[in-house]
Write a protein that holds these residues in place. Structure first.
Motif, PDB file in Angstrom:
ATOM      1  N   UNK A 337       0.810  -1.211   0.000  1.00 42.78           N
ATOM      2  CA  UNK A 337       0.000   0.000   0.000  1.00 42.78           C
ATOM      3  C   UNK A 337       0.848   1.268   0.000  1.00 42.78           C
ATOM      4  N   UNK A 338       0.211   2.320  -0.461  1.00 43.79           N
ATOM      5  CA  UNK A 338       0.841   3.634  -0.471  1.00 43.79           C
ATOM      6  C   UNK A 338      -0.212   4.705  -0.626  1.00 43.79           C
ATOM      7  N   UNK A 339       0.204   5.834  -1.173  1.00 33.33           N
ATOM      8  CA  UNK A 339      -0.683   7.003  -1.217  1.00 33.33           C
ATOM      9  C   UNK A 339      -1.193   7.340  -2.614  1.00 33.33           C
ATOM     10  N   UNK A 340      -0.915   6.506  -3.600  1.00 38.64           N
ATOM     11  CA  UNK A 340      -1.577   6.640  -4.898  1.00 38.64           C
ATOM     12  C   UNK A 340      -1.146   7.817  -5.743  1.00 38.64           C
ATOM     13  N   UNK A 341       0.075   8.326  -5.530  1.00 36.06           N
ATOM     14  CA  UNK A 341       0.580   9.397  -6.386  1.00 36.06           C
ATOM     15  C   UNK A 341       1.065   8.828  -7.714  1.00 36.06           C
ATOM     16  N   UNK A 342       1.222   9.709  -8.685  1.00 31.80           N
ATOM     17  CA  UNK A 342       1.802   9.350  -9.984  1.00 31.80           C
ATOM     18  C   UNK A 342       1.010   8.253 -10.696  1.00 31.80           C
ATOM     19  N   UNK A 343      -0.309   8.443 -10.804  1.00 33.05           N
ATOM     20  CA  UNK A 343      -1.087   7.516 -11.629  1.00 33.05           C
ATOM     21  C   UNK A 343      -0.561   7.575 -13.060  1.00 33.05           C
ATOM     22  N   UNK A 344      -0.529   6.424 -13.713  1.00 33.24           N
ATOM     23  CA  UNK A 344       0.183   6.307 -14.986  1.00 33.24           C
ATOM     24  C   UNK A 344      -0.694   6.761 -16.151  1.00 33.24           C
ATOM     25  N   UNK A 345      -0.113   7.595 -16.989  1.00 37.73           N
ATOM     26  CA  UNK A 345      -0.786   8.118 -18.169  1.00 37.73           C
ATOM     27  C   UNK A 345      -1.048   6.985 -19.172  1.00 37.73           C
ATOM     28  N   UNK A 346      -2.283   6.784 -19.595  1.00 39.43           N
ATOM     29  CA  UNK A 346      -2.560   5.738 -20.590  1.00 39.43           C
ATOM     30  C   UNK A 346      -1.766   5.906 -21.885  1.00 39.43           C
ATOM     31  N   UNK A 385      -3.872   2.344 -13.981  1.00 36.66           N
ATOM     32  CA  UNK A 385      -2.474   1.903 -14.057  1.00 36.66           C
ATOM     33  C   UNK A 385      -1.643   2.591 -12.973  1.00 36.66           C
ATOM     34  N   UNK A 386      -0.661   1.846 -12.457  1.00 37.39           N
ATOM     35  CA  UNK A 386       0.263   2.370 -11.468  1.00 37.39           C
ATOM     36  C   UNK A 386       1.679   1.921 -11.817  1.00 37.39           C
ATOM     37  N   UNK A 387       2.634   2.560 -11.186  1.00 35.86           N
ATOM     38  CA  UNK A 387       4.041   2.277 -11.419  1.00 35.86           C
ATOM     39  C   UNK A 387       4.467   1.002 -10.678  1.00 35.86           C
ATOM     40  N   UNK A 388       5.133   0.098 -11.369  1.00 39.38           N
ATOM     41  CA  UNK A 388       5.579  -1.155 -10.761  1.00 39.38           C
ATOM     42  C   UNK A 388       7.060  -1.130 -10.387  1.00 39.38           C
TER      43      UNK A 388
END
Length: 542
Positions: A337-346, A385-388
């Motif tokens: 878990x985290x705070x959901x920053x930097x959602x990934x641009x499609x 999408x999120x950063x892996x």
């Protein structure tokens, strides 16, 4: 800067002997009986002070302020600000280059600014004390320590000058109210520092074969690689080639890294990243980590080190920004878990070919991977999408996998890979190496495997390859900006449909906002106030 009196007067207490560096070469026991008048006398003193400089660099990330790496991703076309649906809109200020998103957020980089200058102060203190130290006939040790220190000063100034352009240039420990200088002066110091490091740190001081013990130390290879990055950005962004290093020198340095045979591309791209390579083992509530190449592997040219021993009692050595990038309040092993920053641009997702192994290794597809329990009602600017690459990890039962205090916010210990060998190859190709096509092919062959199809090596293809290879590594924005501000603005500007709190939303990024700021960030208002107006604000942020 008047803040320097507050930040730096306890340098010996806060710089040299912090227990916040507690792994490998950063092991330091607290010492309270050492004063400036009886320190800096022996080689051991100098080595300890050098560890304080590494600690200062580490603290630019571990102190909990806005990270250069996170900011770089938000500013790029890779990611949107994200965070929680009801959070403040500071990250949206960055994403849109628009203070109107949150007018009260005029100190977003205040902690960042002070962390960097605190680290630079440590380096300047050691450099000015070198003459007081008795190195005897060990001149090579003296030169190595000075080289490592100057590299650390250079990389911290490089981050600052890219963010803010005109910054105060301090080359000695001082509490004076120092004005900003033109960027060229800062870049010239950076170049001089890196050239000194490249020329004076012995090639065998920290061989890659001994990475388990010296992982994270500055090598001449790291200095040559960073010099190339500096050269590419300065000559691209400012459109001039007037620093005291030539293109031929930069290319030669990169070729020397290749010829050293100390580095190689890992066979499997995902093995670079914990979350991409860990496999949950539910029956044992463990993670199979066998596919992870580990820290300090053969592809790492230079890394910023982190430990999992950070706590709330003054031990500061963890990767504090990693939690920002985790799935919003969601554990889904191996992701934490985290705070959901930097959602990934499609747009980035769609830029990857399905045959490119970097796509799955770099990006979490929330729906595609069947991630349960993710609450879109709590997520701002949800894209699916999120950063892996850089994300916390968790055990199959959802508990933390951080070690130390197992605090998902402060116990993260994933290193930040500042420079990878893939970057050495692509920079050499871009700068016109005689092996340019071969270097370009090597990076792409790993990505595509049996689906590899050769492309001609040219600026357009290299830039696109860098986009895919280094996604979420804090590189893309600066690659765009060095193509020219208007070019970067045209690439980043867009209107993208997202959802915030499960309701339809839009991210609207205006090219003119980027152009008006010249791609630079807002200097913290606190620093301008504390300087009594000696510091002036950047264009577009008044």
């Amino acid at each position: 800067m008047k803040t320097s009196k507050i930040l730096y007067t306890s340098i010996l207490a806060t710089s040299l002997f912090l227990s916040g560096c507690s792994a490998s070469f950063l092991d330091v026991e607290p010492m309270t009986d050492v004063l400036e008048n009886n320190f800096y006398k022996t080689i051991d003193d100098a080595e300890m002070a050098l560890i304080g400089c590494y600690d200062g660099y580490q603290r630019t990330s571990s102190n909990g302020n806005l990270s250069f790496t996170v900011a770089s991703e938000i500013l790029s076309d890779n990611c949107f600000g994200g965070t929680g649906h009801t959070d403040g809109r500071g990250y949206q200020v960055l994403d849109r280059f628009d203070k109107a998103q949150s007018p009260s957020d005029n100190n977003l980089f205040d902690g960042t600014w002070t962390d960097y200058y605190a680290g630079i102060f440590r380096c300047n203190t050691l450099l000015t004390k070198m003459e007081e130290t008795d190195f005897g006939d060990q001149q090579s040790i003296q030169l190595r320590i000075e080289g490592e220190t100057r590299f650390l000063r250079a990389i911290m100034y490089f981050d600052l000058v890219r963010l803010f352009g005109r910054v105060p240039l301090l080359t000695s420990p001082t509490s004076d109210n120092v004005p900003q200088v033109e960027p060229k002066e800062t870049y010239q110091l950076i170049v001089e520092d890196l050239k000194f490091a490249a020329d004076n740190i012995p090639a065998d001081a920290y061989p890659k074969s001994n990475a388990a013990n010296i992982d994270g130390r500055v090598t001449p290879h790291a200095a040559k690689a960073l010099l190339a990055r500096v050269y590419l950005f300065y000559t691209g962004y400012y459109g001039v080639d007037d620093l005291s290093v030539s293109k031929a020198e930069v290319v030669a340095g990169l070729e020397e890294i290749v010829a050293s045979n100390e580095f190689a591309l890992l066979a499997d791209f995902k093995s670079l990243w914990p979350a991409a390579s860990y496999v949950p083992v539910p029956g044992d509530n463990t993670l199979d980590r066998s596919a992870y190449a580990g820290k300090g592997n053969v592809e790492v040219v230079f890394a910023k080190k982190f430990n999992n021993t950070q706590n709330y009692n003054g031990n500061i050595d963890g990767n504090r920004w990693l939690v920002m990038l985790g799935l919003r309040n969601t554990n889904f092993s191996p992701y934490g878990q985290g705070w959901g920053a930097c959602t990934v641009n499609p747009r980035l997702v769609n830029a990857f070919s399905d045959n490119d192994v970097r796509k799955v290794a770099s990006i979490i597809d929330i729906e595609g991977e069947g991630i349960a329990g993710f609450d879109v009602n709590d997520q701002r600017e949800y894209t699916g999408y999120a950063n892996k690459k850089y994300t916390p990890t968790s055990l199959p039962d959802g508990s933390s996998n951080t070690g130390g205090d197992n605090d998902f916010q402060i116990s993260q210990d994933q290193d930040y890979l500042v420079i990878r060998y893939a970057d050495v190859l692509l920079m050499a190709a871009e700068l016109g190496s005689s092996q340019a096509q071969n270097y370009f092919n090597l990076v792409r062959q790993r990505a595509y495997g049996n689906s590899f199809v050769a492309l001609p090596v040219n600026q357009t293809n290299i830039l696109e390859e860098r986009r895919l290879e280094f996604a979420f590594e804090g590189i893309r924005y600066w690659d765009l900006l060095r193509q020219g501000v208007e070019s970067a603005a045209a690439t980043i500007a867009q209107t993208q449909n997202v959802s915030s709190g499960s309701a339809p939303d839009q991210v609207v990024i205006n090219a003119q906002q980027i152009i008006s700021t010249k791609g630079l960030m807002q200097i913290p208002n606190n620093q301008i106030t504390l300087s009594n107006g000696v510091l002036t604000q950047n264009d577009g942020w008044n």
